[in-house]
Motif scaffolding. Structure first.
Motif: not given
Length: 75
Positions: A4-17, A33-38
């Motif tokens: 869940h932490l990795v998914m959250y970081i990925s989402t925040v990263c994506h939004d920032y970028l 990264l999100s796809m890998l987690c899924d």
């Protein structure tokens, strides 16, 4: 969990970028990264399902061998 932490970081990263107009390759990396987690979560769920079914089948077979389960006849 860590996932869940990795998914959250990925989402925040994506939004920032996306907001900062960063290079497409970096945004694509976050998407991957999100796809890998899924995919990891789907695999874990499937493995849990397989294990649960195996335990259920083993239990039924043990009960049947101990003559604690009767088979029903189809009419």
């Amino acid at each position: 969990t860590v996932l869940h932490l990795v998914m959250y970081i990925s989402t925040v990263c994506h939004d920032y970028l996306m907001r900062t107009g960063t290079d497409y390759k970096e945004v694509e990396l976050c998407d991957r990264l999100s796809m890998l987690c899924d995919n990891y979560m789907k695999s874990r769920e499937k493995l849990y399902e397989i294990k649960a079914n195996e335990v259920k089948n083993m239990t039924f077979n043990l009960l049947r061998r101990a003559n604690l389960v009767t088979e029903t006849q189809e009419q």
